[in-house]
Design an enzyme around this catalytic site. Structure first.
Site, short mmCIF file in Angstrom:
data_model
loop_
_atom_site.label_atom_id
_atom_site.label_comp_id
_atom_site.label_asym_id
_atom_site.label_seq_id
_atom_site.Cartn_x
_atom_site.Cartn_y
_atom_site.Cartn_z
N HIS A 91 0.86 -1.19 0.00
CA HIS A 91 0.00 0.00 0.00
C HIS A 91 0.89 1.24 0.00
O HIS A 91 1.96 1.25 0.64
CB HIS A 91 -0.92 0.00 1.23
CG HIS A 91 -1.97 1.07 1.15
ND1 HIS A 91 -1.70 2.38 1.44
CD2 HIS A 91 -3.27 1.02 0.76
CE1 HIS A 91 -2.80 3.10 1.23
NE2 HIS A 91 -3.77 2.29 0.82
N GLU A 161 -4.02 1.71 -7.33
CA GLU A 161 -4.37 2.82 -6.44
C GLU A 161 -3.48 4.03 -6.73
O GLU A 161 -2.40 4.17 -6.13
CB GLU A 161 -4.16 2.41 -4.99
CG GLU A 161 -5.04 1.28 -4.52
CD GLU A 161 -5.37 1.45 -3.05
OE1 GLU A 161 -6.55 1.58 -2.73
OE2 GLU A 161 -4.43 1.50 -2.23
P1 PGA Z 1 -9.56 6.06 0.14
O1 PGA Z 1 -8.36 5.04 0.39
O2 PGA Z 1 -10.75 5.25 -0.34
O3 PGA Z 1 -9.80 6.71 1.47
O4 PGA Z 1 -9.10 7.03 -0.90
C1 PGA Z 1 -8.13 3.97 -0.46
C2 PGA Z 1 -6.85 3.28 -0.04
O5 PGA Z 1 -5.86 3.97 0.27
O6 PGA Z 1 -6.78 2.04 0.01
#
Ligand code: PGA
Length: 247
Positions: A91, A161
């Protein structure tokens, strides 16, 4: 549709953790979506250990070590014993805290060795006009999957992401056209790494400001298999609405 609810450090009391778990159990029964909860470690232990529902659990991260004198670390094996079946790895918030590509690759190996399905997060910091971000995404995927044995590769989950879209609002998230293009690109990279039809079975998720307002639109025609949801997954009303929009 697979929804991975990344609670990050938002949830700090067991009552709220239990409430979100009980809503999730109802949602999997009522909507048919698959839900994976990624609570902070103490709550994962409390909720997952006697879990008999279709809701699954993910570690938000695992230790790169295999145990021993490592204060503060929780190994893949400890998460498996606590009831997790998935692990979020790489992440951007963990990469920012020091996880290099080598560490990410090692953590994926630890996950597989202990029966956890890794959810590999990849994402560029910003989008340049020249398309260099595509090369960056390719490198993140290749460095994580290339060290794996051929039989492990089809068992991974990839979550795209983009850092610029995380922790904002639905209006700042990716457009569904851009998401469709990125999903295709990720599938192309996966096809190069996975022999035969293996890559077709790898779920590709999107994360970054998925909210009830944009979830359905992002799911339509983008080729995405689900979402990694942060802030909208810890608000019971938002999470319920979001899952219903994806049913
Ligand atoms: P968010 O986070 O939906 O708050 O943007 C997603 C993530 O970082 O996994």
């Amino acid at each position: 549709m697979l929804i991975v609810a990344n609670w990050k450090a938002y949830v700090e009391d067991i009552k709220k953790a239990k409430k979100l778990f009980s809503i999730s159990k109802k949602l999997v029964r009522a909507t048919g979506v698959d839900i994976v909860l990624a609570p902070p470690a103490p709550f994962l232990g409390a909720l997952a250990v006697r879990n008999k529902s279709r809701v699954a659990f993910a570690a938000q991260d695992i230790s790169v070590t295999t145990g021993g004198a490592r204060t503060g670390e929780a190994t893949a094996s400890a998460y498996t014993a606590a009831g997790a079946t998935y692990a979020i790895i790489g992440h951007s918030e963990r990469r920012a805290a020091g996880d290099t590509r080598e560490i990410v690759a090692e953590k994926i190996a630890r996950a597989f060795a202990n029966g956890l399905t890794p959810i590999l997060c990849v994402g560029e910091e910003e989008r340049d006009g020249g398309g260099r971000y595509l090369g960056f995404i390719r490198e993140e995927i290749v460095s994580a999957i290339e060290p794996l044995a051929p039989k492990e590769r089809p068992k991974i989950i990839v979550a795209y992401e983009p850092l610029w879209a995380i922790n904002k609002t639905a209006a700042d998230a990716i457009s569904s056209n851009d998401l469709a293009e990125m999903t295709l690109y990720i599938r192309k990279v996966l096809a190069e790494l996975l022999p035969g039809k293996g890559s077709q079975h790898v779920p590709v998720l999107y994360g970054g400001s998925v909210e009830p307002e944009n979830a359905r639109l992002l799911a339509l025609d983008s080729g995405i298999d689900g979402f990694l949801v942060g802030h909208a997954s810890v608000d019971p009303a938002s999470f319920e609405l979001l899952a219903k929009h994806l049913a």
